[in-house]
Design an enzyme around this catalytic site. Sequence first.
Site, mmCIF file in Angstrom:
data_model
loop_
_atom_site.group_PDB
_atom_site.id
_atom_site.type_symbol
_atom_site.label_atom_id
_atom_site.label_comp_id
_atom_site.label_asym_id
_atom_site.label_seq_id
_atom_site.Cartn_x
_atom_site.Cartn_y
_atom_site.Cartn_z
ATOM 1 N N HIS A 195 0.844 -1.203 0.000
ATOM 2 C CA HIS A 195 0.000 0.000 0.000
ATOM 3 C C HIS A 195 0.873 1.244 0.000
ATOM 4 O O HIS A 195 2.059 1.183 0.309
ATOM 5 C CB HIS A 195 -0.892 0.011 1.246
ATOM 6 C CG HIS A 195 -0.100 0.106 2.511
ATOM 7 N ND1 HIS A 195 0.427 -1.020 3.137
ATOM 8 C CD2 HIS A 195 0.323 1.164 3.237
ATOM 9 C CE1 HIS A 195 1.110 -0.629 4.204
ATOM 10 N NE2 HIS A 195 1.066 0.689 4.296
ATOM 11 N N HIS B 133 5.142 6.559 -1.548
ATOM 12 C CA HIS B 133 5.895 5.333 -1.833
ATOM 13 C C HIS B 133 5.113 4.107 -1.383
ATOM 14 O O HIS B 133 4.152 4.221 -0.618
ATOM 15 C CB HIS B 133 7.225 5.370 -1.074
ATOM 16 C CG HIS B 133 7.015 5.232 0.402
ATOM 17 N ND1 HIS B 133 6.644 6.303 1.186
ATOM 18 C CD2 HIS B 133 7.049 4.158 1.216
ATOM 19 C CE1 HIS B 133 6.481 5.891 2.425
ATOM 20 N NE2 HIS B 133 6.709 4.589 2.476
HETATM 21 P P1 2AM Z 1 5.070 3.009 5.166
HETATM 22 O O1 2AM Z 1 3.978 3.877 4.687
HETATM 23 O O2 2AM Z 1 6.419 3.492 4.793
HETATM 24 O O3 2AM Z 1 4.932 1.576 4.725
HETATM 25 C C1 2AM Z 1 1.750 1.091 9.453
HETATM 26 O O4 2AM Z 1 2.885 1.179 10.232
HETATM 27 C C2 2AM Z 1 1.918 1.869 8.173
HETATM 28 O O5 2AM Z 1 1.962 3.264 8.439
HETATM 29 C C3 2AM Z 1 3.167 1.533 7.411
HETATM 30 O O6 2AM Z 1 2.786 1.394 6.090
HETATM 31 C C4 2AM Z 1 4.106 2.677 7.693
HETATM 32 O O7 2AM Z 1 5.084 3.023 6.779
HETATM 33 C C5 2AM Z 1 3.178 3.818 7.982
HETATM 34 N N1 2AM Z 1 3.709 4.659 9.048
HETATM 35 C C6 2AM Z 1 4.058 4.281 10.293
HETATM 36 N N2 2AM Z 1 4.446 5.333 11.026
HETATM 37 C C7 2AM Z 1 4.366 6.422 10.217
HETATM 38 C C8 2AM Z 1 4.646 7.805 10.376
HETATM 39 N N3 2AM Z 1 5.081 8.310 11.521
HETATM 40 N N4 2AM Z 1 4.446 8.612 9.320
HETATM 41 C C9 2AM Z 1 4.018 8.122 8.146
HETATM 42 N N5 2AM Z 1 3.731 6.828 7.941
HETATM 43 C C10 2AM Z 1 3.903 5.983 8.944
#
Ligand code: 2AM
Length: 217
Positions: free
Chosen positions: A69, A148
């Site tokens: 995702h 991304h």
């Molecule tokens: P990602 O988008 O790079 O994959 C659950 O942890 C999801 O939320 C993951 O997909 C993660 O990274 C995203 N995520 C976790 N913490 C975050 C943050 N502080 N800011 C933005 N995205 C975050």
Amino acid sequence: GSLEEMSIPLYFGWFLLSSIQDKVRCTSMDFLKTLDTLEAFKKHLIDFTGKAEKEVDLEQYFQAKGTLHCTTEFCDYGKVEGSKEYANNPAVKESYGSAFELSLSALFVTPRTVGARVSLSEEQLLLWPADAEKEGESASLPLGSRAHVTLGCAEGVEPVQTGLDLLQILALQQEGQQGELIEEMELGSLTYYGEGRWLLGLREPICAPACFSSFYG
Ligand code: 2AM
């Protein structure tokens, strides 16, 4: 009350349809396999291993978890500042459950993460939070730069790192660091940005159908 808090998800995002997930995973595996065999990569192996001469199997090095995702807003069930406002944004409510076509324009690898860059359309940018690029050294990058899909993380690395790694590479580009063009691969051109940062610009972006929705966990 707790019921109200529950109505805000862990995060909002575009969730790739399952057939395209397989294609993206295969493309990413092929890329890692090829990267691993390149002399240029071997020359900089120390970025990944911390030791010269040590080998690394990139396909094992990164662990992939869950559905592919592109996170738009990380809410942590409403605990993150601004996430309630995001959840109540009319554009978010109107698009919830709708289909989109994401354009995956590059793959990138660092000693921490592997991911795909997403180039958002004007329509998709309406769902992108205004403050997403504010983190890290990227204050002046255009809206949507951080978009991304996380494809894998090294042991002990949280997925939030993937977007930060992408911002770092884009900040270098913006500062005028062209990187070192390594070679033209079948998938596109491979550039090295130092400190274990590799970017493959895809000759043909991958068009990935995705549903805008949320994840509660
Ligand atoms: P990602 O988008 O790079 O994959 C659950 O942890 C999801 O939320 C993951 O997909 C993660 O990274 C995203 N995520 C976790 N913490 C975050 C943050 N502080 N800011 C933005 N995205 C975050």
